[in-house]
Design a protein around this motif. Structure first.
Motif, PDB file in Angstrom:
ATOM      1  N   SER A 149       0.675  -1.230  -0.029  1.00  0.00           N
ATOM      2  CA  SER A 149      -0.066   0.018   0.091  1.00  0.00           C
ATOM      3  C   SER A 149       0.961   1.386   0.025  1.00  0.00           C
ATOM      4  O   SER A 149       0.457   2.249  -0.442  1.00  0.00           O
ATOM      5  N   CYS A 150       2.117   1.192   0.540  1.00  0.00           N
ATOM      6  CA  CYS A 150       3.087   2.432   0.332  1.00  0.00           C
ATOM      7  C   CYS A 150       2.604   3.324   1.201  1.00  0.00           C
ATOM      8  O   CYS A 150       2.965   4.650   0.925  1.00  0.00           O
ATOM      9  N   GLY A 151       1.596   3.308   2.200  1.00  0.00           N
ATOM     10  CA  GLY A 151       1.490   4.343   2.970  1.00  0.00           C
ATOM     11  C   GLY A 151       0.584   4.100   4.385  1.00  0.00           C
ATOM     12  O   GLY A 151      -0.184   2.957   4.258  1.00  0.00           O
ATOM     13  N   PRO A 152       0.526   4.873   5.444  1.00  0.00           N
ATOM     14  CA  PRO A 152      -0.211   4.485   6.503  1.00  0.00           C
ATOM     15  C   PRO A 152      -1.809   4.808   6.062  1.00  0.00           C
ATOM     16  O   PRO A 152      -1.885   5.611   5.127  1.00  0.00           O
ATOM     17  N   PHE A 155      -2.565   8.412   5.945  1.00  0.00           N
ATOM     18  CA  PHE A 155      -1.739   9.298   4.801  1.00  0.00           C
ATOM     19  C   PHE A 155      -1.746   8.482   3.502  1.00  0.00           C
ATOM     20  O   PHE A 155      -0.954   7.923   3.113  1.00  0.00           O
ATOM     21  N   TYR A 156      -2.838   8.380   2.785  1.00  0.00           N
ATOM     22  CA  TYR A 156      -3.112   7.920   1.630  1.00  0.00           C
ATOM     23  C   TYR A 156      -2.828   6.506   1.477  1.00  0.00           C
ATOM     24  O   TYR A 156      -2.542   5.739   0.314  1.00  0.00           O
ATOM     25  N   SER A 353      -0.388   0.675   5.421  1.00  0.00           N
ATOM     26  CA  SER A 353      -1.395  -0.327   5.806  1.00  0.00           C
ATOM     27  C   SER A 353      -1.130  -1.739   5.414  1.00  0.00           C
ATOM     28  O   SER A 353      -0.353  -2.121   4.679  1.00  0.00           O
ATOM     29  N   LEU A 354      -2.139  -2.512   5.706  1.00  0.00           N
ATOM     30  CA  LEU A 354      -2.281  -4.017   5.276  1.00  0.00           C
ATOM     31  C   LEU A 354      -2.139  -4.071   3.784  1.00  0.00           C
ATOM     32  O   LEU A 354      -2.908  -3.422   3.095  1.00  0.00           O
ATOM     33  N   PRO A 355      -1.379  -4.769   3.281  1.00  0.00           N
ATOM     34  CA  PRO A 355      -1.242  -5.182   1.664  1.00  0.00           C
ATOM     35  C   PRO A 355      -2.859  -5.563   1.335  1.00  0.00           C
ATOM     36  O   PRO A 355      -3.539  -6.195   1.836  1.00  0.00           O
ATOM     37  N   PRO A 356      -3.290  -4.786   0.383  1.00  0.00           N
ATOM     38  CA  PRO A 356      -4.467  -5.102  -0.189  1.00  0.00           C
ATOM     39  C   PRO A 356      -5.015  -6.653  -0.412  1.00  0.00           C
ATOM     40  O   PRO A 356      -5.971  -7.084  -0.082  1.00  0.00           O
ATOM     41  N   TYR A 357      -4.201  -7.195  -0.751  1.00  0.00           N
ATOM     42  CA  TYR A 357      -4.315  -8.793  -1.252  1.00  0.00           C
ATOM     43  C   TYR A 357      -4.651  -9.390   0.118  1.00  0.00           C
ATOM     44  O   TYR A 357      -5.474 -10.573   0.066  1.00  0.00           O
TER      45      TYR A 357
END
Length: 487
Positions: A149-152, A155-156, A353-357
């Motif tokens: 996700s590259c961000g909290p 924060f996007y 954040s948690l990786p979307p997958y």
């Protein structure tokens, strides 16, 4: 001159001179002066003189630097002699022990060192590791969102699948809202300090796992332990805390327990805990990492298992790396409980954040649980079969609840040393793996883990294990234990 006669004579003369000096100090005119109506005797003069001497000595530097600067050689010698204090404990032989490396997925059977073994060391409770629906969900999510996700979240880093997962968890458990964390342990690290601060009171079971222990430490609250899974001890502790602390009623007060304890496999009696909570006006924080998707008729955890309304528990946390075969964690409860964490929980605000997958996999896993309630029944049956099959072992006894998917075996008689106990159990686990191709693990703890419960053998039961797998585990453990403890 005779030296033997001279020394006593010299000492006598010195003593006489000192005596005359003190007598003179008492007899001098100002030694008996009157100042502001106060008679100053000779003893005060002597004491004043001593005070001046003491102040003078204290004002002197304890270290006098050399009059000349150190040479380069002297500096090098001092540097060579200096030994810095170690930042970490010394590495012992036990710490260098190599752990088994898996060469395939951690399903009911896996490959270690090129050999297929029956896997009882992974908390793949419902056997969803490698489930087709989860794999398809992950594949679709990777194609749509990528890997990270590259961000909290604040924060996007919030992606629509995160919100979908939070909603799905809340719907499944029957709570108003839930919040996702990117790492299972960070859920406990963050949720506890978010609600309990310095001066607040936390009454906690002495057997909680290290993740909860760390959250307690970070909260800086007043921590009071009660005996492991002992409700009489809990009641007496609550009674003592509320009576001894006059400000207790004005402080935030929590009871922290696990549904299924990681360090013993025992199940917490939630119905009794809720009664005590309401009697003494405490809040309850319940960690369901090993019970979510496992206990209860439909896998909704300890509240369903004891038929306790879920809103009776103030805060529920759980890791998603067990029954859901994903990763991350969540906290669920009222809207106020969740909204507060979105602003004050460090693991949520500052971590990517948690990786979307993984969020997609968790949603798919909950769908599978709802569509296949027989998985929970199968897991419960397997847990009973293994627990009863391990009764009567030589040297080991069953410490866990018969309904627990985490079967825990401890030594009937300790060697008297935690290190020796653990070495004995590790030898047993190694032999079971090498001689019988059954993979179990010990409850080895880190240096920072403060749990004082006995160490033991941990066996994770899965709904995907067959009866032959369970029978093989029972027979293998009994054979090795008989050999090991008869020596």
């Amino acid at each position: 001159m005779d030296l033997a006669n001279y020394v006593p004579g010299a000492f006598t003369g010195l003593f006489k001179n000192v005596t005359e000096l003190i007598t003179f100090a008492y007899d001098v005119p100002f030694a008996r002066a009157v100042v502001f109506g106060v008679h100053i005797g000779g003893h005060l003069f002597v004491e004043g003189l001593l005070l001046v001497v003491i102040i003078f000595l204290l004002s002197q530097k304890s270290y006098k630097p050399p009059k000349r600067p150190l040479t380069t050689k002297e500096i090098d010698e001092l540097c060579d002699e200096w030994v810095p204090e170690s930042l970490i404990p010394p590495v012992t032989d036990e710490m260098k022990r190599e752990v088994p490396v898996l060469l395939s997925a951690a399903g009911p059977r896996t490959i270690i060192n090129g050999k297929e073994v029956v896997n009882f060391a992974s908390a793949n409770y419902l056997g969803l590791m490698g489930h087709e629906k989860l794999l398809n969900s992950c594949t679709s999510s990777l194609e749509k969102y990528g890997v990270g996700s590259c961000g909290p979240r604040q924060f996007y880093g919030t992606i629509d699948v995160h919100l979908d997962c939070e909603t799905r968890i809340a719907e499944f458990l029957g709570t108003p809202d839930s919040i996702l964390y990117s790492y299972g342990l960070s859920t406990m690290f963050s949720a506890i300090p978010a609600f309990s601060k310095k001066g607040d009171i936390i009454v906690v079971d002495e057997g909680v796992h290290w993740g909860i222990q760390n959250g307690l430490y970070l909260s800086r609250s007043t921590i009071v332990y009660f005996k492991h899974n002992d409700m009489q001890s809990l009641q007496s502790t609550l009674e003592k805390v509320t009576q001894d602390n006059k400000r207790a009623k004005k402080l935030r007060r929590y009871i922290v327990v696990e549904a299924v304890y990681q360090n013993s496999g025992q199940i917490a009696p939630l119905d009794e805990i809720i009664q005590l909570k309401e009697k003494y006006k405490f809040r309850v924080l319940l960690d369901e990492s090993n019970s979510f998707g496992v206990l209860g008729k439909s896998g909704r955890g300890l509240t369903e298992h004891y038929h306790v309304p879920v809103d009776k528990v103030d805060i529920i946390t759980a890791a998603m790396g067990h029954a859901l075969a994903s990763e991350g964690g969540f906290c669920t409860g009222s809207h106020r409980v969740v909204d507060h964490q979105r602003l004050s929980s460090s693991g949520y605000v500052f971590s990517a954040s948690l990786p979307p997958y993984l969020a997609s996999a968790a949603i798919a896993a909950i769908d599978v649980i709802e569509e296949n309630p027989q998985l929970i029944t199968k897991l419960r049956d397997n847990s009973k079969i293994l627990s009863t099959g391990l009764l009567g072992m030589q040297g080991l006894e069953l410490a866990s609840d018969i309904m627990s998917p985490l079967v825990f075996l401890r030594l009937k008689k300790s060697t008297g040393s935690l290190k020796s106990d653990l070495q004995l159990l590790e030898d047993l686990a190694d032999r079971v793996l090498k001689e019988h191709s059954v993979f179990v693990t010990t409850s080895k703890r880190s240096f920072v883990d403060k749990c004082n419960l006995p160490v033991g053998i941990k066996i994770y039961v899965s709904a995907a294990h067959t009866e032959s797998d369970l029978q093989k585990a029972c027979e293998s453990l009994k054979i090795v234990a008989a050999s090991l403890f008869s020596d």
